[in-house]
Design an enzyme around this catalytic site. Structure first.
Site, PDB file in Angstrom:
ATOM      1  N   PHE A   1       1.313   5.016   0.986  1.00 37.95           N
ATOM      2  CA  PHE A   1       0.832   5.971   1.976  1.00 37.95           C
ATOM      3  C   PHE A   1       1.432   7.342   1.690  1.00 37.95           C
ATOM      4  O   PHE A   1       2.569   7.432   1.196  1.00 37.95           O
ATOM      5  CB  PHE A   1       1.263   5.544   3.382  1.00 37.95           C
ATOM      6  CG  PHE A   1       0.555   4.348   3.913  1.00 37.95           C
ATOM      7  CD1 PHE A   1      -0.566   4.477   4.724  1.00 37.95           C
ATOM      8  CD2 PHE A   1       0.999   3.068   3.607  1.00 37.95           C
ATOM      9  CE1 PHE A   1      -1.212   3.365   5.223  1.00 37.95           C
ATOM     10  CE2 PHE A   1       0.353   1.947   4.102  1.00 37.95           C
ATOM     11  CZ  PHE A   1      -0.767   2.096   4.912  1.00 37.95           C
TER      12      PHE A   1
ATOM     13  N   THR B   1       0.851  -1.184   0.000  1.00 41.09           N
ATOM     14  CA  THR B   1       0.000   0.000   0.000  1.00 41.09           C
ATOM     15  C   THR B   1       0.885   1.230   0.000  1.00 41.09           C
ATOM     16  O   THR B   1       1.882   1.293   0.716  1.00 41.09           O
ATOM     17  CB  THR B   1      -0.936   0.018   1.229  1.00 41.09           C
ATOM     18  OG1 THR B   1      -1.806  -1.120   1.161  1.00 41.09           O
ATOM     19  CG2 THR B   1      -1.778   1.275   1.279  1.00 41.09           C
TER      20      THR B   1
END
Length: 183
Positions: free
Chosen positions: A176, A174
């Protein structure tokens, strides 16, 4: 020490991102929602916030991007990529056969569709946070209840790994972003 707001509880992947983006020199401030992260930054209650914006398996994190877009006084000041390995975690007395309910954040659940499809009898609950689900599993103390979360959540809340790497795609991650109040 920098105070960084995250969506979710301690033990979440957002905490790992905050530590990475601050060089490990931060106090993580858990919040309940992505919007709460933006509001904390805008109000000056924290120095920065961390938001997940894209996952390799499920794509954009729409609610997080909407919260970011709603912020009128924030700007992106950095980014990092956090590897995401999701595990089924629960009490040490639990097993795949005793489970009836599994909880996690909707984005985490979406990354584990194939694994969850093998257990159609389980009730799958959307939670505000994967680490929050793990904390509640530990707090409830029921061997029928488990969470899908990372190893940091399992360790923080004293839970056992019931099944490892339950995500659909190896190499999942992911992205960020670190947000700060616009000067």
């Amino acid at each position: 020490m920098m105070r960084i707001a995250i969506q979710g509880e301690l033990g979440a992947f957002s905490e790992l991102a905050a530590e990475s983006l601050s060089g490990g020199r931060c106090q993580v401030v858990p919040t309940r929602s992505f919007r709460a992260v933006v509001e904390a930054v805008e109000a000056g209650r924290v120095n920065a916030g961390v938001l997940p914006v894209e996952n390799r398996t499920v794509g954009p994190v729409v609610d997080s991007l909407a919260a970011l877009a709603s912020g009128t006084a924030v700007e992106i000041d950095g980014e990092c990529l956090v590897p995401v390995r999701l595990h089924l975690i629960g009490l040490s007395t639990a097993s795949l056969h005793t489970l009836t309910q599994v909880a996690s954040h909707p984005v985490a659940l979406a990354q584990c569709r194939r694994f969850l499809a093998r257990y159609p009898g389980w009730i799958v609950d959307d939670y505000y946070d994967s680490a929050g689900a793990a904390r509640d599993v530990a707090g409830r103390g029921e061997p029928s209840f488990a969470a899908i979360a990372g190893i940091a959540a399992a360790t923080r809340y004293g839970l056992a790994l019931l099944a490892t790497d339950v995500h659909d795609r190896p190499g999942n991650a992911t992205r960020f972003v670190l947000i700060r109040r616009r000067a």
